[in-house]
Design an enzyme around this catalytic site. Structure first.
Site, mmCIF file in Angstrom:
data_model
loop_
_atom_site.group_PDB
_atom_site.id
_atom_site.type_symbol
_atom_site.label_atom_id
_atom_site.label_comp_id
_atom_site.label_asym_id
_atom_site.label_seq_id
_atom_site.Cartn_x
_atom_site.Cartn_y
_atom_site.Cartn_z
ATOM 1 N N TYR A 105 1.097 -0.951 0.108
ATOM 2 C CA TYR A 105 0.035 0.125 0.222
ATOM 3 C C TYR A 105 0.901 1.440 -0.161
ATOM 4 C CZ TYR A 105 -3.888 -2.913 0.938
ATOM 5 O OH TYR A 105 -4.233 -4.512 0.850
ATOM 6 N N SER A 106 1.980 1.739 -0.450
ATOM 7 C CA SER A 106 2.819 1.637 -0.551
ATOM 8 C C SER A 106 2.549 3.062 -1.223
ATOM 9 C CB SER A 106 4.530 1.345 -0.635
ATOM 10 O OG SER A 106 5.174 3.024 -1.032
ATOM 11 N N ASN A 107 2.545 4.298 -0.847
ATOM 12 C CA ASN A 107 2.385 5.698 -1.541
ATOM 13 C C ASN A 107 4.172 6.062 -2.358
ATOM 14 O OD1 ASN A 107 -0.074 6.271 -0.508
ATOM 15 N ND2 ASN A 107 0.479 7.438 0.930
#
Ligand SMILES: *Cc1c(COP(=O)(O)O)cnc(C)c1O
Length: 296
Positions: A70-72
């Site tokens: 879920y890394s921005n």
């Protein structure tokens, strides 16, 4: 410095400010980094700036970086690399999920090659630069952390013309890279306030602060833990949007906004303070909530 026109244009746009009502005798404003770009809003491009500059100056052939599913940061890297024609790989922590989430789909659509590694392998890899560097890849640490990420985060304050009018600057803390960059770019008399979105046990808080160079932190606002949320947090985000007109995300900025209002309400800021809340983006993360739950 060559970092591509698109990145330069994006990061040299003045960051829009909007007033925030903090009640009582403290005034407030929010710096809307979330409005800078529809895909890669927020602090992540600032942290990439000096890494991408180094990529060009030192003649690398590709970029490798690290993040969770879920890394921005992974999306921001994929976007910047696609704009600049840089081949890039994202090393993702944990097994490949059966159904890819929106973040991974975004990375793939932007042309990032993805490699899934076990948590143990990830821990070992994310901390070594040697392997990839030997093959001509610039390794950007997880979350865009490190000295160049800190320097880049300092550019955020340069894009805020009214910086000198604020006494406190408050933001969410993940790796703490942004907080450290802001802390170093403060004017005399200003204070940075970081809100960790990860629960740090009391006995580890001193070490946590020291790792970030002794910056100001307020604990107790992880509200369900990293990447999680409580019903109270979602209620707060809904009403914060209704009352202040500012949408937030449930991983970072919702928790920081909650802390801001709670601290203001409890007299944390001396009378006459003027507090700037950095909205560090991340709104795309709300796509993993049920549709309609937030009302924005
Ligand atoms: C990554 C991120 C942060 C945390 O930034 P750090 O520099 O890792 O502390 C805060 N807000 C949003 C929206 C983010 O995506």
């Amino acid at each position: 410095m060559y970092t591509g026109d698109f990145l330069r244009n994006l990061l040299q746009k003045p960051i829009p400010l909007a007033p925030l009502d903090l009640g009582g005798e403290v005034s407030g404003a929010v710096a809307r980094l979330d409005l800078l770009h529809p895909v890669v809003s927020g602090n992540k491009l600032f942290k990439l700036w000096y890494y991408l500059d180094r990529y060009h100056r030192e003649g690398y052939e590709s970029v490798v970086t690290f993040g969770g599913a879920y890394s921005n940061h992974l999306v921001a890297t994929a976007f910047a690399c696609s704009e600049m024609g840089i081949p890039c790989m994202g090393v993702v922590r944990g097994e490949e999920p059966r159904r890819w989430g929106q973040t991974l789909e975004d990375c793939r659509a932007l042309g990032m090659q993805l490699a899934f590694v076990s948590r143990e392998e990830y821990r070992a890899l994310a901390r070594t630069e040697a392997g990839a560097a030997a093959r001509g890849a610039l390794v950007i640490p997880e979350g865009g952390a490190g000295a160049l990420g800190i320097r880049g985060a300092g550019l955020i304050l340069k894009a805020i013309a009214e910086q000198h009018t604020f006494s406190h600057i408050l933001m969410a803390v993940g790796t703490g890279t942004t907080l450290q960059g802001i802390d170093r770019a403060l004017l005399p008399g200003q204070r940075a306030v970081g809100v960790p979105v990860i629960a740090v046990p009391p006995e580890e808080q001193a070490a946590f602060a020291e790792r970030l160079g002794g910056v100001g932190l307020v604990h107790g606002y992880s509200l369900g833990g990293y990447g999680k949320h409580t019903p109270g947090l979602l209620d707060f985000m809904r009403s914060f949007y209704e009352q202040q007109g500012v949408p937030t995300d449930f991983v970072y900025t919702g928790k920081a906004a909650f802390a801001l209002m709670d601290l203001a309400h409890n007299g944390y800021f001396p009378r006459g303070s003027r507090v700037l809340f950095l909205h560090t983006g991340g709104l795309q993360g709300n796509r993993s909530l049920s549709p309609g739950v937030l009302g924005f």
